[in-house]
Write a protein that holds these residues in place. Sequence first.
Motif, PDB file in Angstrom:
ATOM      1  N   ALA A   1       0.870  -1.172   0.000  1.00  0.00           N
ATOM      2  CA  ALA A   1       0.000   0.000   0.000  1.00  0.00           C
ATOM      3  C   ALA A   1       0.905   1.218   0.000  1.00  0.00           C
ATOM      4  O   ALA A   1       1.982   1.216   0.592  1.00  0.00           O
ATOM      5  CB  ALA A   1      -0.901  -0.001   1.228  1.00  0.00           C
ATOM      6  N   ASN A   2       0.486   2.249  -0.682  1.00  0.00           N
ATOM      7  CA  ASN A   2       1.280   3.459  -0.778  1.00  0.00           C
ATOM      8  C   ASN A   2       0.410   4.621  -0.335  1.00  0.00           C
ATOM      9  O   ASN A   2      -0.509   5.013  -1.040  1.00  0.00           O
ATOM     10  CB  ASN A   2       1.771   3.654  -2.218  1.00  0.00           C
ATOM     11  CG  ASN A   2       2.722   4.819  -2.327  1.00  0.00           C
ATOM     12  OD1 ASN A   2       3.371   5.183  -1.361  1.00  0.00           O
ATOM     13  ND2 ASN A   2       2.796   5.395  -3.500  1.00  0.00           N
ATOM     14  N   MET A   3       0.680   5.129   0.834  1.00  0.00           N
ATOM     15  CA  MET A   3      -0.109   6.220   1.376  1.00  0.00           C
ATOM     16  C   MET A   3       0.767   7.474   1.446  1.00  0.00           C
ATOM     17  O   MET A   3       1.697   7.550   2.245  1.00  0.00           O
ATOM     18  CB  MET A   3      -0.629   5.856   2.770  1.00  0.00           C
ATOM     19  CG  MET A   3      -1.447   4.567   2.787  1.00  0.00           C
ATOM     20  SD  MET A   3      -2.966   4.654   1.831  1.00  0.00           S
ATOM     21  CE  MET A   3      -3.964   5.619   2.903  1.00  0.00           C
ATOM     22  N   VAL A   4       0.474   8.442   0.581  1.00  0.00           N
ATOM     23  CA  VAL A   4       1.258   9.675   0.530  1.00  0.00           C
ATOM     24  C   VAL A   4       0.345  10.853   0.820  1.00  0.00           C
ATOM     25  O   VAL A   4      -0.699  11.017   0.190  1.00  0.00           O
ATOM     26  CB  VAL A   4       1.926   9.866  -0.852  1.00  0.00           C
ATOM     27  CG1 VAL A   4       2.697  11.179  -0.905  1.00  0.00           C
ATOM     28  CG2 VAL A   4       2.848   8.703  -1.162  1.00  0.00           C
ATOM     29  N   ILE A   5       0.749  11.654   1.784  1.00  0.00           N
ATOM     30  CA  ILE A   5       0.056  12.893   2.114  1.00  0.00           C
ATOM     31  C   ILE A   5       0.857  14.009   1.454  1.00  0.00           C
ATOM     32  O   ILE A   5       2.085  14.022   1.523  1.00  0.00           O
ATOM     33  CB  ILE A   5      -0.003  13.094   3.639  1.00  0.00           C
ATOM     34  CG1 ILE A   5      -0.734  11.921   4.290  1.00  0.00           C
ATOM     35  CG2 ILE A   5      -0.653  14.424   3.987  1.00  0.00           C
ATOM     36  CD1 ILE A   5      -0.555  11.841   5.785  1.00  0.00           C
ATOM     37  N   LYS A   6       0.174  14.931   0.810  1.00  0.00           N
ATOM     38  CA  LYS A   6       0.864  16.044   0.140  1.00  0.00           C
ATOM     39  C   LYS A   6       0.477  17.360   0.793  1.00  0.00           C
ATOM     40  O   LYS A   6      -0.656  17.539   1.207  1.00  0.00           O
ATOM     41  CB  LYS A   6       0.524  16.059  -1.348  1.00  0.00           C
ATOM     42  CG  LYS A   6       1.042  14.831  -2.065  1.00  0.00           C
ATOM     43  CD  LYS A   6       0.839  14.899  -3.542  1.00  0.00           C
ATOM     44  CE  LYS A   6       1.433  13.646  -4.169  1.00  0.00           C
ATOM     45  NZ  LYS A   6       1.612  13.764  -5.576  1.00  0.00           N
ATOM     46  N   GLY A   7       1.438  18.248   0.872  1.00  0.00           N
ATOM     47  CA  GLY A   7       1.216  19.559   1.477  1.00  0.00           C
ATOM     48  C   GLY A   7       2.541  20.267   1.648  1.00  0.00           C
ATOM     49  O   GLY A   7       3.468  20.065   0.865  1.00  0.00           O
ATOM     50  N   LEU A   8       2.635  21.091   2.691  1.00  0.00           N
ATOM     51  CA  LEU A   8       3.855  21.841   2.971  1.00  0.00           C
ATOM     52  C   LEU A   8       4.529  21.287   4.214  1.00  0.00           C
ATOM     53  O   LEU A   8       3.883  21.097   5.239  1.00  0.00           O
ATOM     54  CB  LEU A   8       3.535  23.331   3.189  1.00  0.00           C
ATOM     55  CG  LEU A   8       2.937  24.065   1.997  1.00  0.00           C
ATOM     56  CD1 LEU A   8       2.586  25.491   2.385  1.00  0.00           C
ATOM     57  CD2 LEU A   8       3.888  24.049   0.814  1.00  0.00           C
ATOM     58  N   CYS A   9       5.828  21.016   4.114  1.00  0.00           N
ATOM     59  CA  CYS A   9       6.587  20.517   5.266  1.00  0.00           C
ATOM     60  C   CYS A   9       6.807  21.658   6.258  1.00  0.00           C
ATOM     61  O   CYS A   9       6.496  22.821   5.975  1.00  0.00           O
ATOM     62  CB  CYS A   9       7.924  19.921   4.823  1.00  0.00           C
ATOM     63  SG  CYS A   9       9.123  21.112   4.188  1.00  0.00           S
ATOM     64  N   SER A  10       7.373  21.338   7.404  1.00  0.00           N
ATOM     65  CA  SER A  10       7.561  22.345   8.452  1.00  0.00           C
ATOM     66  C   SER A  10       8.491  23.476   8.018  1.00  0.00           C
ATOM     67  O   SER A  10       8.341  24.616   8.464  1.00  0.00           O
ATOM     68  CB  SER A  10       8.080  21.701   9.739  1.00  0.00           C
ATOM     69  OG  SER A  10       9.308  21.050   9.501  1.00  0.00           O
ATOM     70  N   ASN A  11       9.452  23.190   7.133  1.00  0.00           N
ATOM     71  CA  ASN A  11      10.356  24.251   6.656  1.00  0.00           C
ATOM     72  C   ASN A  11       9.675  25.179   5.667  1.00  0.00           C
ATOM     73  O   ASN A  11       9.960  26.380   5.628  1.00  0.00           O
ATOM     74  CB  ASN A  11      11.593  23.649   5.992  1.00  0.00           C
ATOM     75  CG  ASN A  11      12.507  23.000   6.986  1.00  0.00           C
ATOM     76  OD1 ASN A  11      12.581  23.392   8.137  1.00  0.00           O
ATOM     77  ND2 ASN A  11      13.216  21.972   6.554  1.00  0.00           N
ATOM     78  N   CYS A  12       8.766  24.657   4.850  1.00  0.00           N
ATOM     79  CA  CYS A  12       8.112  25.463   3.825  1.00  0.00           C
ATOM     80  C   CYS A  12       6.845  26.150   4.347  1.00  0.00           C
ATOM     81  O   CYS A  12       6.396  27.131   3.766  1.00  0.00           O
ATOM     82  CB  CYS A  12       7.749  24.601   2.625  1.00  0.00           C
ATOM     83  SG  CYS A  12       9.217  23.966   1.773  1.00  0.00           S
ATOM     84  N   ASN A  13       6.311  25.657   5.445  1.00  0.00           N
ATOM     85  CA  ASN A  13       5.077  26.207   5.997  1.00  0.00           C
ATOM     86  C   ASN A  13       5.376  27.268   7.043  1.00  0.00           C
ATOM     87  O   ASN A  13       4.899  27.228   8.156  1.00  0.00           O
ATOM     88  CB  ASN A  13       4.225  25.087   6.616  1.00  0.00           C
ATOM     89  CG  ASN A  13       2.853  25.555   6.992  1.00  0.00           C
ATOM     90  OD1 ASN A  13       2.320  26.467   6.396  1.00  0.00           O
ATOM     91  ND2 ASN A  13       2.274  24.931   8.010  1.00  0.00           N
ATOM     92  N   ILE A  14       6.196  28.220   6.665  1.00  0.00           N
ATOM     93  CA  ILE A  14       6.579  29.304   7.593  1.00  0.00           C
ATOM     94  C   ILE A  14       5.946  30.601   7.141  1.00  0.00           C
ATOM     95  O   ILE A  14       5.801  30.917   6.031  1.00  0.00           O
ATOM     96  CB  ILE A  14       8.118  29.442   7.678  1.00  0.00           C
ATOM     97  CG1 ILE A  14       8.704  28.145   8.201  1.00  0.00           C
ATOM     98  CG2 ILE A  14       8.492  30.598   8.557  1.00  0.00           C
ATOM     99  CD1 ILE A  14      10.217  28.102   8.216  1.00  0.00           C
TER     100      ILE A  14
END
Length: 136
Positions: free
Chosen positions: A123-136
């Motif tokens: 199974a391949n479960m990928v969540i997409k969004g902004l990581c802690s470095n980019c979500n500043i």
Amino acid sequence: MKQIELHLKNKSVKPTAMRLLVLQFFTEQTKAVSLKNLEIALAPADKSTLFRTLRTFEKNKIIHSIEDGTGIAKYALCLESCNCELGDLHYHFHCTQCENTFCLTTLNVPLIELPTNFKMNQANMVIKGLCSNCNI
């Protein structure tokens, strides 16, 4: 380097110089890496040798591959307790800004009940969004 050599031996992998370098590289990473990342980091290592090393490590459950939707396979170190079985599957997070992919090893993919005669192999479960470095 002794601990890395022991880890390879425990996984029934002969500790060659290249394999030791590749495993050392993986232990220093906080995100998943592609073959290209590995080539750059370990230049002038041969691409074929690096690819074969990745395949050997994956086969022997030292690393796992991640399909994060970018079309480029990424690889990350397995946890010591991992046997790459269905109960070991975890979520991954792909940052849409910096393009880094991270293992979320504390979040296991739930086992689901499939219809009769269906068998899950992975199974391949990928969540997409902004990581802690980019979500500043």
